[in-house]
Design an enzyme around this catalytic site. Structure first.
Site, PDB file in Angstrom:
ATOM      1  N   ARG A 215     -13.076  15.750 -33.839  1.00 21.49           N
ATOM      2  CA  ARG A 215     -12.477  16.840 -33.070  1.00 21.49           C
ATOM      3  C   ARG A 215     -12.943  18.137 -33.720  1.00 21.49           C
ATOM      4  O   ARG A 215     -12.254  18.748 -34.516  1.00 21.49           O
ATOM      5  CB  ARG A 215     -10.940  16.776 -33.054  1.00 21.49           C
ATOM      6  CG  ARG A 215     -10.363  15.593 -32.305  1.00 21.49           C
ATOM      7  CD  ARG A 215     -10.193  15.776 -30.799  1.00 21.49           C
ATOM      8  NE  ARG A 215     -11.322  15.446 -29.964  1.00 21.49           N
ATOM      9  CZ  ARG A 215     -11.227  15.019 -28.709  1.00 21.49           C
ATOM     10  NH1 ARG A 215     -10.053  14.818 -28.151  1.00 21.49           N
ATOM     11  NH2 ARG A 215     -12.287  14.802 -27.985  1.00 21.49           N
TER      12      ARG A 215
ATOM     13  N   LYS B 119       0.138   8.088 -23.418  1.00 22.32           N
ATOM     14  CA  LYS B 119       0.578   8.421 -24.772  1.00 22.32           C
ATOM     15  C   LYS B 119       2.078   8.131 -24.906  1.00 22.32           C
ATOM     16  O   LYS B 119       2.466   6.981 -25.078  1.00 22.32           O
ATOM     17  CB  LYS B 119       0.255   9.879 -25.100  1.00 22.32           C
ATOM     18  CG  LYS B 119      -1.222  10.148 -25.383  1.00 22.32           C
ATOM     19  CD  LYS B 119      -2.064  10.225 -24.146  1.00 22.32           C
ATOM     20  CE  LYS B 119      -3.425  10.841 -24.390  1.00 22.32           C
ATOM     21  NZ  LYS B 119      -4.250  10.828 -23.190  1.00 22.32           N
TER      22      LYS B 119
ATOM     23  N   TYR C  90       0.838  -1.205   0.000  1.00 17.09           N
ATOM     24  CA  TYR C  90       0.000   0.000   0.000  1.00 17.09           C
ATOM     25  C   TYR C  90       0.871   1.253   0.000  1.00 17.09           C
ATOM     26  O   TYR C  90       0.590   2.226  -0.698  1.00 17.09           O
ATOM     27  CB  TYR C  90      -0.946   0.022   1.213  1.00 17.09           C
ATOM     28  CG  TYR C  90      -1.915   1.179   1.120  1.00 17.09           C
ATOM     29  CD1 TYR C  90      -3.100   1.057   0.410  1.00 17.09           C
ATOM     30  CD2 TYR C  90      -1.616   2.413   1.708  1.00 17.09           C
ATOM     31  CE1 TYR C  90      -3.962   2.126   0.280  1.00 17.09           C
ATOM     32  CE2 TYR C  90      -2.483   3.486   1.579  1.00 17.09           C
ATOM     33  CZ  TYR C  90      -3.655   3.334   0.866  1.00 17.09           C
ATOM     34  OH  TYR C  90      -4.506   4.401   0.731  1.00 17.09           O
TER      35      TYR C  90
ATOM     36  N   ASP D 148       1.689  20.643 -20.287  1.00 16.33           N
ATOM     37  CA  ASP D 148       0.989  19.389 -20.491  1.00 16.33           C
ATOM     38  C   ASP D 148       1.969  18.582 -21.333  1.00 16.33           C
ATOM     39  O   ASP D 148       2.087  18.766 -22.539  1.00 16.33           O
ATOM     40  CB  ASP D 148      -0.337  19.610 -21.232  1.00 16.33           C
ATOM     41  CG  ASP D 148      -1.063  18.294 -21.471  1.00 16.33           C
ATOM     42  OD1 ASP D 148      -0.396  17.233 -21.441  1.00 16.33           O
ATOM     43  OD2 ASP D 148      -2.280  18.302 -21.695  1.00 16.33           O
TER      44      ASP D 148
ATOM     45  N   PHE E 106      -7.434  21.819 -24.316  1.00 18.78           N
ATOM     46  CA  PHE E 106      -7.742  20.398 -24.422  1.00 18.78           C
ATOM     47  C   PHE E 106      -8.957  20.144 -23.531  1.00 18.78           C
ATOM     48  O   PHE E 106      -9.110  20.769 -22.490  1.00 18.78           O
ATOM     49  CB  PHE E 106      -6.566  19.488 -24.044  1.00 18.78           C
ATOM     50  CG  PHE E 106      -6.943  18.047 -24.250  1.00 18.78           C
ATOM     51  CD1 PHE E 106      -7.056  17.548 -25.534  1.00 18.78           C
ATOM     52  CD2 PHE E 106      -7.293  17.225 -23.184  1.00 18.78           C
ATOM     53  CE1 PHE E 106      -7.503  16.247 -25.759  1.00 18.78           C
ATOM     54  CE2 PHE E 106      -7.730  15.921 -23.405  1.00 18.78           C
ATOM     55  CZ  PHE E 106      -7.838  15.433 -24.692  1.00 18.78           C
ATOM     56  N   THR E 107      -9.811  19.214 -23.959  1.00 18.67           N
ATOM     57  CA  THR E 107     -11.122  19.022 -23.339  1.00 18.67           C
ATOM     58  C   THR E 107     -11.068  18.884 -21.809  1.00 18.67           C
ATOM     59  O   THR E 107     -11.657  19.693 -21.085  1.00 18.67           O
ATOM     60  CB  THR E 107     -11.800  17.789 -23.956  1.00 18.67           C
ATOM     61  OG1 THR E 107     -10.898  16.679 -23.865  1.00 18.67           O
ATOM     62  CG2 THR E 107     -12.137  18.019 -25.425  1.00 18.67           C
TER      63      THR E 107
ATOM     64  N   PHE F  11     -18.837  14.938 -26.211  1.00 15.23           N
ATOM     65  CA  PHE F  11     -18.411  14.092 -27.329  1.00 15.23           C
ATOM     66  C   PHE F  11     -18.310  12.616 -26.954  1.00 15.23           C
ATOM     67  O   PHE F  11     -18.453  11.752 -27.808  1.00 15.23           O
ATOM     68  CB  PHE F  11     -17.071  14.588 -27.899  1.00 15.23           C
ATOM     69  CG  PHE F  11     -15.979  14.672 -26.871  1.00 15.23           C
ATOM     70  CD1 PHE F  11     -15.840  15.811 -26.087  1.00 15.23           C
ATOM     71  CD2 PHE F  11     -15.107  13.622 -26.682  1.00 15.23           C
ATOM     72  CE1 PHE F  11     -14.846  15.884 -25.120  1.00 15.23           C
ATOM     73  CE2 PHE F  11     -14.110  13.685 -25.719  1.00 15.23           C
ATOM     74  CZ  PHE F  11     -13.980  14.822 -24.930  1.00 15.23           C
TER      75      PHE F  11
HETATM   76  N1  F0G Z   1      -3.765  16.322 -22.280  1.00 16.63           N
HETATM   77  C1  F0G Z   1      -3.735  15.947 -23.564  1.00 16.63           C
HETATM   78  C2  F0G Z   1      -2.977  16.761 -24.549  1.00 16.63           C
HETATM   79  C3  F0G Z   1      -4.417  14.796 -23.975  1.00 16.63           C
HETATM   80  O1  F0G Z   1      -4.380  14.438 -25.254  1.00 16.63           O
HETATM   81  C4  F0G Z   1      -5.121  14.041 -23.009  1.00 16.63           C
HETATM   82  C5  F0G Z   1      -5.872  12.865 -23.393  1.00 16.63           C
HETATM   83  C6  F0G Z   1      -5.132  14.471 -21.685  1.00 16.63           C
HETATM   84  C7  F0G Z   1      -4.433  15.621 -21.352  1.00 16.63           C
HETATM   85  C8  F0G Z   1      -5.897  13.750 -20.607  1.00 16.63           C
HETATM   86  O2  F0G Z   1      -5.246  12.596 -20.269  1.00 16.63           O
HETATM   87  O3  F0G Z   1      -6.860  10.795 -20.911  1.00 16.63           O
HETATM   88  O4  F0G Z   1      -4.918  10.333 -19.409  1.00 16.63           O
HETATM   89  O5  F0G Z   1      -6.838  11.637 -18.593  1.00 16.63           O
HETATM   90  N2  F0G Z   1      -6.150  12.601 -24.572  1.00 16.63           N
HETATM   91  C9  F0G Z   1      -6.807  11.425 -25.087  1.00 16.63           C
HETATM   92  C10 F0G Z   1      -6.926  11.535 -26.559  1.00 16.63           C
HETATM   93  C11 F0G Z   1      -8.059  11.061 -24.395  1.00 16.63           C
HETATM   94  O6  F0G Z   1      -7.551  10.643 -27.145  1.00 16.63           O
HETATM   95  O7  F0G Z   1      -6.390  12.465 -27.154  1.00 16.63           O
HETATM   96  P1  F0G Z   1      -6.019  11.264 -19.771  1.00 16.63           P
END
Ligand code: F0G
Length: 461
Positions: free
Chosen positions: A384, A260, A74, A217, A126-127, A451
């Site tokens: 997108r 990624k 843990y 990021d 970014f979303t 989305f």
């Molecule tokens: N920042 C970027 C630039 C991203 O592309 C993503 C995720 C995140 C943050 C969030 O990270 O998914 O680990 O919580 N992108 C994915 C995509 C979902 O398909 O581009 P996460």
């Protein structure tokens, strides 16, 4: 026309995963049941899955071997210390707070640094990142260069921050109301477009004396480092690892979705140099993610991540990875298919505004194109565009982004050149009969990150 670079994979295949072939009738039914949203398809009904490069990469035998060495204690798992050491070595940040994935790190950072009313300038939203900033009471403002919004601009570093736009917001809001700059490498929503070293340096030099943090990021910063090596004078003879370290030196920390660049199926972290910020973040991580030595990950996941961080910066790996994306993009360009140029690091982005030029943006051309591509060939892509952009907080109307794109995202070390050929042929076939395409109408809309779960119908039934 660019001359093709050779990018043969620096690996051989040891394990294979069979994929299912389906008929057009089957796929037509499947996409209807999924509300014309590729996020709602079943993975087993997909032939070539280019939905995302997130968590979909293939691990190496060295990473899989590491999975057997998981220390599932843990507290104080040795795998956490391996991960921390890898991040210190490769990125150079002092403190590491593990999280289950990128948005976990964004959540913690937003809660620690943002006060209600604050402004967070960044190079295109970014979303999940923007949503966490908003949920913490902040407002994201876009300070990316104008070229980033133009799918035809050949600017080599379309991810750059426009220093005049940034200065404008600093003057407008005052440095005290800007907790940090949200600065991403290989900007996802712009088409995987990189930032130059000169721009990273200039932003840091502007912000540092004002006490404004620069938070990366860093999700695709290894890919960004590769573009600097290829495109920016003075970097040809430097390794991707050296370039990445220099990039990080122009920041105060980062959030990271390790799903990624780091070649793992799950994981992420928040890293920083500041001791007080670290204390706040470790306190917060135990509330939302898990103890500060696992943050939502199993020990085995942290070991795979520690190893993935080191593999990600091998020059031969990254050359082949970006080379494969470029291979697909070139094939489409040769047939006149409208895509975002220059070709990005993780994906080829179809320009749905030009592809389906007869469909207005309120008929969701990119969403329709992604659905049509699935029906055509079983290739799964992602919208997108206007669906991803969501609604304007004040007016309640859709945001209409300049970029209305379909992303063909390439997982790392997963698909072969033949898969890329099939994908290109399907897109080209669809382009040839583009005038027959019909738009969509949204029939279900969730309040956040719509989305992922929105549902649609074809106009005219
Ligand atoms: N920042 C970027 C630039 C991203 O592309 C993503 C995720 C995140 C943050 C969030 O990270 O998914 O680990 O919580 N992108 C994915 C995509 C979902 O398909 O581009 P996460």
């Amino acid at each position: 026309m660019l001359k093709r670079r050779s990018w043969a994979e620096p690996f051989k295949i040891k394990v294979v995963e069979p994929i299912k072939m389906t008929t057009r009738e089957f796929r037509e039914q499947a996409i209807k049941e999924a509300g014309f949203n590729t996020f709602l398809l079943k993975s087993e009904d997909v032939y070539i899955d280019l939905l995302t490069d997130s968590g979909t990469s293939a691990m190496s035998d060295w990473q899989w071997a590491g999975m057997m060495l998981g220390d599932e204690a843990y507290a104080g798992s040795k795998n956490f210390y391996h991960m921390e050491e890898a991040i210190r070595d490769v990125y150079g940040y002092q403190h590491v707070v593990p999280t289950h994935q990128g948005r976990g790190a964004e959540h913690i950072m937003s809660k620690c640094l943002i006060k209600p009313g604050d402004i967070i300038p960044g190079n295109m939203y970014f979303t999940t990142t923007r949503l966490h900033q908003e949920l913490a009471g902040g407002k994201f403002v876009d300070v990316i260069i104008d070229e980033a919004h133009d799918p035809l601009s050949e600017h080599p570093f379309k991810g750059n921050i426009d220093l005049d736009k940034l200065k404008h917001w600093i003057d407008q809001a005052g440095a005290a109301h800007i907790p940090y700059i949200s600065f991403a490498g290989c900007v996802n929503m712009a088409g995987g477009q990189p930032v130059s070293m000169a721009n990273f340096r200039a932003v840091y030099e502007l912000c540092r004396p004002l006490g404004i943090k620069v938070m990366f990021d860093a999700t695709r910063n290894v890919e960004n480092a590769y573009f600097i090596q290829q495109r920016e004078p003075g970097y040809r003879d430097k390794s991707v690892a050296e370039i990445l370290r220099e990039m990080s030196s122009y920041s105060d920390g980062c959030t990271m979705s390790s799903k990624k660049d780091h070649l793992v199926n799950i994981g992420g972290f928040l890293a920083m140099n500041d001791d007080d910020f670290y204390q706040q973040a470790v306190n917060m991580v135990v509330v939302y993610e898990g103890l500060h030595t696992y943050g939502g990950m199993a020990g085995r996941d942290m070991e795979a991540l520690a190893r993935g961080i080191r593999e990600a910066v091998h020059d031969d790996h990254i050359r082949a990875r970006v080379g494969q994306v470029e291979y697909l993009g070139q094939k489409l360009l040769e047939e006149g298919v409208p895509i975002v140029v220059p070709i990005g690091g993780h994906a080829v982005f179809l320009d749905a505004k030009r592809f389906y030029a007869h469909l207005p943006q309120n008929q969701f051309p990119a969403q329709a194109l992604a659905a049509d591509l699935y029906v055509e060939s079983g290739v799964r892509a992602m919208e997108r565009g206007v669906v991803s952009a969501g609604r304007n907080k004040e007016t309640g109307d859709h945001e209409y982004p300049k970029l209305e794109l379909v992303r063909l995202t390439i997982p790392r070390r997963v698909y072969t050149q033949a898969h890329m050929d099939i994908t290109a042929e399907s897109v080209i076939d669809l382009y040839e009969k583009r005038t027959q395409a019909v738009g969509l109408k949204m029939i279900f809309e969730p309040p956040y990150l719509r989305f992922f779960q929105a549902r649609f119908e074809r106009l005219g039934g």
